[in-house]
Design an enzyme around this catalytic site. Sequence first.
Site, PDB file in Angstrom:
ATOM      1  N   THR A   1     -52.278   8.425   7.985  1.00  0.00           N
ATOM      2  CA  THR A   1     -51.718   7.753   9.156  1.00  0.00           C
ATOM      3  C   THR A   1     -52.595   7.968  10.385  1.00  0.00           C
ATOM      4  O   THR A   1     -52.938   9.113  10.708  1.00  0.00           O
ATOM      5  CB  THR A   1     -50.291   8.285   9.429  1.00  0.00           C
TER       6      THR A   1
ATOM      7  N   ILE B   1     -53.298  13.683   8.920  1.00  0.00           N
ATOM      8  CA  ILE B   1     -52.895  14.576   7.823  1.00  0.00           C
ATOM      9  C   ILE B   1     -53.667  14.176   6.572  1.00  0.00           C
ATOM     10  O   ILE B   1     -53.560  13.031   6.118  1.00  0.00           O
ATOM     11  CB  ILE B   1     -51.385  14.422   7.526  1.00  0.00           C
TER      12      ILE B   1
ATOM     13  N   SER C   1     -46.378  13.266  -4.502  1.00  0.00           N
ATOM     14  CA  SER C   1     -45.331  14.282  -4.688  1.00  0.00           C
ATOM     15  C   SER C   1     -45.915  15.514  -5.361  1.00  0.00           C
ATOM     16  O   SER C   1     -45.566  16.648  -5.028  1.00  0.00           O
ATOM     17  CB  SER C   1     -44.216  13.720  -5.580  1.00  0.00           C
TER      18      SER C   1
ATOM     19  N   GLU D   1     -43.545  18.909   9.721  1.00  0.00           N
ATOM     20  CA  GLU D   1     -43.573  17.448   9.567  1.00  0.00           C
ATOM     21  C   GLU D   1     -42.188  16.858   9.312  1.00  0.00           C
ATOM     22  O   GLU D   1     -41.894  15.734   9.708  1.00  0.00           O
ATOM     23  CB  GLU D   1     -44.521  17.109   8.409  1.00  0.00           C
ATOM     24  N   ARG D   2     -41.343  17.634   8.622  1.00  0.00           N
ATOM     25  CA  ARG D   2     -40.057  17.061   8.192  1.00  0.00           C
ATOM     26  C   ARG D   2     -38.908  17.319   9.151  1.00  0.00           C
ATOM     27  O   ARG D   2     -37.842  16.740   8.990  1.00  0.00           O
ATOM     28  CB  ARG D   2     -39.681  17.673   6.825  1.00  0.00           C
TER      29      ARG D   2
ATOM     30  N   MET E   1     -53.422  15.131   3.150  1.00  0.00           N
ATOM     31  CA  MET E   1     -52.835  15.754   1.960  1.00  0.00           C
ATOM     32  C   MET E   1     -52.911  14.804   0.765  1.00  0.00           C
ATOM     33  O   MET E   1     -53.549  15.108  -0.234  1.00  0.00           O
ATOM     34  CB  MET E   1     -51.373  16.142   2.218  1.00  0.00           C
TER      35      MET E   1
ATOM     36  N   GLU F   1     -53.486  11.995  -2.118  1.00  0.00           N
ATOM     37  CA  GLU F   1     -54.621  11.335  -2.782  1.00  0.00           C
ATOM     38  C   GLU F   1     -54.048  10.335  -3.771  1.00  0.00           C
ATOM     39  O   GLU F   1     -52.854  10.399  -4.087  1.00  0.00           O
ATOM     40  CB  GLU F   1     -55.472  12.385  -3.519  1.00  0.00           C
ATOM     41  N   PRO F   2     -54.897   9.449  -4.289  1.00  0.00           N
ATOM     42  CA  PRO F   2     -54.342   8.447  -5.207  1.00  0.00           C
ATOM     43  C   PRO F   2     -53.531   9.062  -6.365  1.00  0.00           C
ATOM     44  O   PRO F   2     -52.526   8.507  -6.768  1.00  0.00           O
ATOM     45  CB  PRO F   2     -55.591   7.718  -5.704  1.00  0.00           C
TER      46      PRO F   2
ATOM     47  N   ALA G   1     -52.277  12.257  -6.241  1.00  0.00           N
ATOM     48  CA  ALA G   1     -51.573  13.448  -5.772  1.00  0.00           C
ATOM     49  C   ALA G   1     -50.726  13.114  -4.554  1.00  0.00           C
ATOM     50  O   ALA G   1     -51.229  13.095  -3.432  1.00  0.00           O
ATOM     51  CB  ALA G   1     -52.583  14.548  -5.430  1.00  0.00           C
TER      52      ALA G   1
HETATM   53  C1  LIG Z   1     -45.861   5.176   5.854  1.00  0.00           C
HETATM   54  C2  LIG Z   1     -46.493   6.310   5.126  1.00  0.00           C
HETATM   55  C3  LIG Z   1     -47.313   7.176   5.799  1.00  0.00           C
HETATM   56  C4  LIG Z   1     -47.931   8.235   5.128  1.00  0.00           C
HETATM   57  N1  LIG Z   1     -48.774   9.043   5.816  1.00  0.00           N
HETATM   58  C5  LIG Z   1     -49.436  10.027   5.169  1.00  0.00           C
HETATM   59  C6  LIG Z   1     -50.406  10.813   5.858  1.00  0.00           C
HETATM   60  O1  LIG Z   1     -50.640  10.649   7.057  1.00  0.00           O
HETATM   61  N2  LIG Z   1     -51.078  11.739   5.167  1.00  0.00           N
HETATM   62  C7  LIG Z   1     -50.844  11.993   3.848  1.00  0.00           C
HETATM   63  O2  LIG Z   1     -51.462  12.887   3.295  1.00  0.00           O
HETATM   64  N3  LIG Z   1     -49.917  11.257   3.166  1.00  0.00           N
HETATM   65  C8  LIG Z   1     -49.220  10.271   3.796  1.00  0.00           C
HETATM   66  N4  LIG Z   1     -48.308   9.503   3.113  1.00  0.00           N
HETATM   67  C9  LIG Z   1     -48.148   9.707   1.682  1.00  0.00           C
HETATM   68  C10 LIG Z   1     -46.813  10.292   1.270  1.00  0.00           C
HETATM   69  O3  LIG Z   1     -46.762  11.653   1.559  1.00  0.00           O
HETATM   70  C11 LIG Z   1     -46.652  10.010  -0.227  1.00  0.00           C
HETATM   71  O4  LIG Z   1     -46.488   8.608  -0.359  1.00  0.00           O
HETATM   72  C12 LIG Z   1     -45.475  10.713  -0.829  1.00  0.00           C
HETATM   73  O5  LIG Z   1     -45.668  12.091  -0.872  1.00  0.00           O
HETATM   74  C13 LIG Z   1     -45.196  10.184  -2.261  1.00  0.00           C
HETATM   75  O6  LIG Z   1     -46.333  10.252  -3.016  1.00  0.00           O
HETATM   76  P1  LIG Z   1     -46.820   8.970  -3.873  1.00  0.00           P
HETATM   77  O7  LIG Z   1     -46.859   7.804  -2.947  1.00  0.00           O
HETATM   78  O8  LIG Z   1     -48.057   9.363  -4.574  1.00  0.00           O
HETATM   79  O9  LIG Z   1     -45.653   8.702  -4.891  1.00  0.00           O
HETATM   80  P2  LIG Z   1     -45.389   9.487  -6.252  1.00  0.00           P
HETATM   81  O10 LIG Z   1     -45.496  10.941  -6.016  1.00  0.00           O
HETATM   82  O11 LIG Z   1     -46.239   8.876  -7.322  1.00  0.00           O
HETATM   83  O12 LIG Z   1     -43.887   9.132  -6.518  1.00  0.00           O
HETATM   84  C14 LIG Z   1     -43.451   7.873  -7.058  1.00  0.00           C
HETATM   85  C15 LIG Z   1     -41.968   7.956  -7.311  1.00  0.00           C
HETATM   86  O13 LIG Z   1     -41.691   8.993  -8.283  1.00  0.00           O
HETATM   87  C16 LIG Z   1     -40.761   9.921  -7.777  1.00  0.00           C
HETATM   88  N5  LIG Z   1     -41.090  11.275  -8.210  1.00  0.00           N
HETATM   89  C17 LIG Z   1     -42.323  11.843  -8.214  1.00  0.00           C
HETATM   90  N6  LIG Z   1     -42.246  13.123  -8.655  1.00  0.00           N
HETATM   91  C18 LIG Z   1     -40.937  13.365  -8.917  1.00  0.00           C
HETATM   92  C19 LIG Z   1     -40.208  14.513  -9.381  1.00  0.00           C
HETATM   93  N7  LIG Z   1     -40.827  15.650  -9.648  1.00  0.00           N
HETATM   94  N8  LIG Z   1     -38.872  14.402  -9.505  1.00  0.00           N
HETATM   95  C20 LIG Z   1     -38.229  13.230  -9.221  1.00  0.00           C
HETATM   96  N9  LIG Z   1     -38.863  12.114  -8.789  1.00  0.00           N
HETATM   97  C21 LIG Z   1     -40.195  12.180  -8.633  1.00  0.00           C
HETATM   98  C22 LIG Z   1     -40.891   9.825  -6.269  1.00  0.00           C
HETATM   99  O14 LIG Z   1     -39.699  10.252  -5.608  1.00  0.00           O
HETATM  100  C23 LIG Z   1     -41.161   8.348  -6.059  1.00  0.00           C
HETATM  101  O15 LIG Z   1     -39.972   7.631  -6.041  1.00  0.00           O
HETATM  102  C24 LIG Z   1     -47.680   8.448   3.756  1.00  0.00           C
HETATM  103  C25 LIG Z   1     -46.836   7.572   3.072  1.00  0.00           C
HETATM  104  C26 LIG Z   1     -46.241   6.516   3.732  1.00  0.00           C
HETATM  105  C27 LIG Z   1     -45.355   5.599   2.978  1.00  0.00           C
END
Ligand SMILES: Cc1cc2nc3c(=O)[nH]c(=O)nc-3n(C[C@H](O)[C@H](O)[C@H](O)COP(=O)(O)OP(=O)(O)OC[C@H]3O[C@@H](n4cnc5c(N)ncnc54)[C@H](O)[C@@H]3O)c2cc1C
Length: 384
Positions: free
Chosen positions: A166, A131, A140, A251-252, A133, A135-136, A138
């Site tokens: 992953t 997947i 949530s 996915e979910r 999606m 980025e550093p 991007a």
């Molecule tokens: C084990 C693992 C596997 C993964 N595999 C993949 C993969 O295969 N491909 C891929 O593309 N991604 C993958 N991810 C990434 C995953 O989708 C992201 O980590 C996730 O979407 C959160 O993004 P971030 O880490 O940038 O955290 P951030 O978006 O920076 O969030 C940090 C914190 O702020 C909170 N927050 C952010 N925005 C809001 C809001 N609007 N309201 C309230 N709270 C908020 C979040 O809940 C979180 O607690 C993986 C992550 C993990 C941990």
Amino acid sequence: MQQFNFPFVATNQEETQLRNEVRSFLKAELDSGGYQPSADCWMTAASPEFSEKLGTQGWLGMTWPKQYGGHERTTLDRLIVTEELLAAGAPVAAHWIADRQTGQQIINFGTEEQKQTLLPKMAAGKSFAAIGMSEPQAGSDLAAVRTKADKTATGWRLNGRKIWSTGAHLCDHMIVLARTSPAEGRNRQIGLSQFLVPLKTRGVEVSGIDDLSNHVHFNETLFEDVDLTEDALLGKEGNGWAQCMGELALERSGPERFLSTFILLEQALTVLRGKLDNQGLITLGQLIAKLRSLRIMSRGIARQLAQGIPSDTEAAMVKALGNAFEKEVVTATRRLLSTTPTNEWPAGLAALLDDAVLKLPANTLRGGTTEILRGIIARQLGMR
Ligand SMILES: Cc1cc2nc3c(=O)[nH]c(=O)nc-3n(C[C@H](O)[C@H](O)[C@H](O)COP(=O)(O)OP(=O)(O)OC[C@H]3O[C@@H](n4cnc5c(N)ncnc54)[C@H](O)[C@@H]3O)c2cc1C
């Protein structure tokens, strides 16, 4: 305000038969040393050989059309197989993403050629997908992706960086979300497209990232002037956001969102059976009741998806509740077992417990954080 919909789906005899077939297969594999059960097996326990065996059994691409190597079985049949694999802690990570979402994305949006080239290999457990999606900057806020694809005379040129990909080190393709035209004012969801990117291509660099438990299962993926042919585009140019939301629903919605730590509870019960005091029995009863409810909800979603009824909010709810449950399983098991392993513990239980504890923090992040899921649920309830 819309209501949630979790229809009750009764079990039947064919289902029990399929469940028994999968259990017999897994027992034979386990007895012959084919695998070591692990927590979070769908993300961190990869065995391409095991995936291929599942392909031979007809347990990958189960719902896909036969003409593309699938088996045209029901989403409930698929649910049964995935539940059994997860409950056994089997090494299913290699094919998980291709089977769960990439294949279906290709069926929904792919060209005939993409379907014919990729799906049969995925259904055979010989081709895996990642997947692309996050980025550093991007996660949530997914619409903030900076990876971009520019049109060239022969197709597209891709530049950017994906993170937490992953299994990308084992995969031959990744669906990459990239910007193909500028956002329209504040609407950043416009101008995004999905690409089926072959990872063994010049300009693609996949490098592993160690997780807390010292495993490399996710990666950073760099795209530097990667030349893609026209047919790398998946679906329509500019339709990437809508396609991505559909992919996230796939996915979910599965039982991996509440069964990642089940194997720990099951193995702990071999030590705990007959020894729990009243409080321990109450804790166990509560866990089993929650698990039963989550399974009923999950079956309801599988039925709805089979009928083409969107279930994004229901899936968000199962994931949010399921992640809380997975955590409770680990916390309760630690409390119920003595903190120091004893001779009574079966081989592997201490390692399973350690591993589950270290992997746990990832569960509420991957696939959308709990806060984001609660936001989706609140919107459905008309609260935002
Ligand atoms: C084990 C693992 C596997 C993964 N595999 C993949 C993969 O295969 N491909 C891929 O593309 N991604 C993958 N991810 C990434 C995953 O989708 C992201 O980590 C996730 O979407 C959160 O993004 P971030 O880490 O940038 O955290 P951030 O978006 O920076 O969030 C940090 C914190 O702020 C909170 N927050 C952010 N925005 C809001 C809001 N609007 N309201 C309230 N709270 C908020 C979040 O809940 C979180 O607690 C993986 C992550 C993990 C941990």
